[in-house]
Design a protein around this motif. Sequence first.
Motif, PDB file in Angstrom:
ATOM      1  N   ALA A   1       0.810  -1.226   0.000  1.00  0.00           N
ATOM      2  CA  ALA A   1       0.000   0.000   0.000  1.00  0.00           C
ATOM      3  C   ALA A   1       0.844   1.277   0.000  1.00  0.00           C
ATOM      4  O   ALA A   1       0.299   2.375   0.087  1.00  0.00           O
ATOM      5  CB  ALA A   1      -0.919   0.000   1.219  1.00  0.00           C
ATOM      6  N   THR A   2       2.159   1.146  -0.104  1.00  0.00           N
ATOM      7  CA  THR A   2       3.048   2.303  -0.014  1.00  0.00           C
ATOM      8  C   THR A   2       2.867   3.245  -1.199  1.00  0.00           C
ATOM      9  O   THR A   2       2.881   2.817  -2.355  1.00  0.00           O
ATOM     10  CB  THR A   2       4.522   1.844   0.052  1.00  0.00           C
ATOM     11  OG1 THR A   2       4.688   1.004   1.188  1.00  0.00           O
ATOM     12  CG2 THR A   2       5.468   3.033   0.151  1.00  0.00           C
ATOM     13  N   LEU A   3       2.706   4.527  -0.887  1.00  0.00           N
ATOM     14  CA  LEU A   3       2.652   5.565  -1.919  1.00  0.00           C
ATOM     15  C   LEU A   3       4.068   6.117  -2.073  1.00  0.00           C
ATOM     16  O   LEU A   3       4.748   6.376  -1.078  1.00  0.00           O
ATOM     17  CB  LEU A   3       1.695   6.672  -1.503  1.00  0.00           C
ATOM     18  CG  LEU A   3       0.253   6.210  -1.283  1.00  0.00           C
ATOM     19  CD1 LEU A   3      -0.583   7.329  -0.672  1.00  0.00           C
ATOM     20  CD2 LEU A   3      -0.359   5.727  -2.576  1.00  0.00           C
ATOM     21  N   VAL A   4       4.534   6.288  -3.313  1.00  0.00           N
ATOM     22  CA  VAL A   4       5.910   6.693  -3.578  1.00  0.00           C
ATOM     23  C   VAL A   4       5.930   8.096  -4.197  1.00  0.00           C
ATOM     24  O   VAL A   4       5.206   8.365  -5.161  1.00  0.00           O
ATOM     25  CB  VAL A   4       6.618   5.683  -4.510  1.00  0.00           C
ATOM     26  CG1 VAL A   4       8.060   6.098  -4.766  1.00  0.00           C
ATOM     27  CG2 VAL A   4       6.550   4.277  -3.920  1.00  0.00           C
ATOM     28  N   TYR A   5       6.774   8.965  -3.624  1.00  0.00           N
ATOM     29  CA  TYR A   5       6.916  10.343  -4.087  1.00  0.00           C
ATOM     30  C   TYR A   5       8.401  10.691  -4.198  1.00  0.00           C
ATOM     31  O   TYR A   5       9.216  10.142  -3.459  1.00  0.00           O
ATOM     32  CB  TYR A   5       6.267  11.312  -3.092  1.00  0.00           C
ATOM     33  CG  TYR A   5       4.764  11.225  -3.084  1.00  0.00           C
ATOM     34  CD1 TYR A   5       4.000  12.091  -3.854  1.00  0.00           C
ATOM     35  CD2 TYR A   5       4.112  10.266  -2.323  1.00  0.00           C
ATOM     36  CE1 TYR A   5       2.620  12.005  -3.857  1.00  0.00           C
ATOM     37  CE2 TYR A   5       2.733  10.168  -2.320  1.00  0.00           C
ATOM     38  CZ  TYR A   5       1.993  11.052  -3.090  1.00  0.00           C
ATOM     39  OH  TYR A   5       0.628  10.963  -3.097  1.00  0.00           O
ATOM     40  N   PRO A   6       8.741  11.639  -5.074  1.00  0.00           N
ATOM     41  CA  PRO A   6      10.153  12.011  -5.205  1.00  0.00           C
ATOM     42  C   PRO A   6      10.729  12.614  -3.926  1.00  0.00           C
ATOM     43  O   PRO A   6      11.890  12.387  -3.604  1.00  0.00           O
ATOM     44  CB  PRO A   6      10.177  13.039  -6.336  1.00  0.00           C
ATOM     45  CG  PRO A   6       8.790  13.185  -6.834  1.00  0.00           C
ATOM     46  CD  PRO A   6       7.883  12.306  -6.038  1.00  0.00           C
ATOM     47  N   ASP A   7       9.906  13.395  -3.195  1.00  0.00           N
ATOM     48  CA  ASP A   7      10.410  14.061  -1.990  1.00  0.00           C
ATOM     49  C   ASP A   7       9.232  14.579  -1.163  1.00  0.00           C
ATOM     50  O   ASP A   7       8.070  14.461  -1.573  1.00  0.00           O
ATOM     51  CB  ASP A   7      11.375  15.201  -2.345  1.00  0.00           C
ATOM     52  CG  ASP A   7      10.773  16.217  -3.307  1.00  0.00           C
ATOM     53  OD1 ASP A   7       9.525  16.338  -3.381  1.00  0.00           O
ATOM     54  OD2 ASP A   7      11.551  16.894  -4.002  1.00  0.00           O
TER      55      ASP A   7
END
Length: 177
Positions: A161-167
């Motif tokens: 369920a992890t949401l991934v973002y650049p920063d």
Amino acid sequence: MKLIILDRDGVINQDSDQFIKSPEEWKPIPGSLEAIARLNQWGWRVVVASNQSGVGRGLFGMDTLNAINDRMVKALAQVGGRLDAIFFCPHAADSTCDCRKPKPGLLLQIAERFNVDLDGVPVVGDSLRDLQAAVAAGARPYLVLTGKGEQTRENPELPPATLVYPDLDAIAAELTA
């Protein structure tokens, strides 16, 4: 209440394999302080939850940890941001405490202090243990690709369920849109 929980090293500031052991070594990741200020302006309570095993290992004392955190708080204030609290685990990695991430104890302490259910609360980290603690506490795991985030993204144990973002700035932009 809108609450977001952030890891410190690798999310707010540059990380180091040798630990951040002095205020001089604390360097913000570009855009991270402004992201926290934007979250504050949109009504978010921002709390830090950080493993600080350098204390338990004797690499630095509580006075130094307090000085590092003070530098962070002052740098945030200069851009109009603030933290509502800083929680940390001072224990070494081999400790049996319940507050060292990936265990959820630190996050559960935050939930108790702020009298909130962590369901859906964003927990932002750059390491697998941050995300595992989020899942164990019933919160929502957010991975940033700063710090150790790029390596963590490749880990087969990454919670689904992890949401991934650049920063952190990208997360703040979405949460305040």
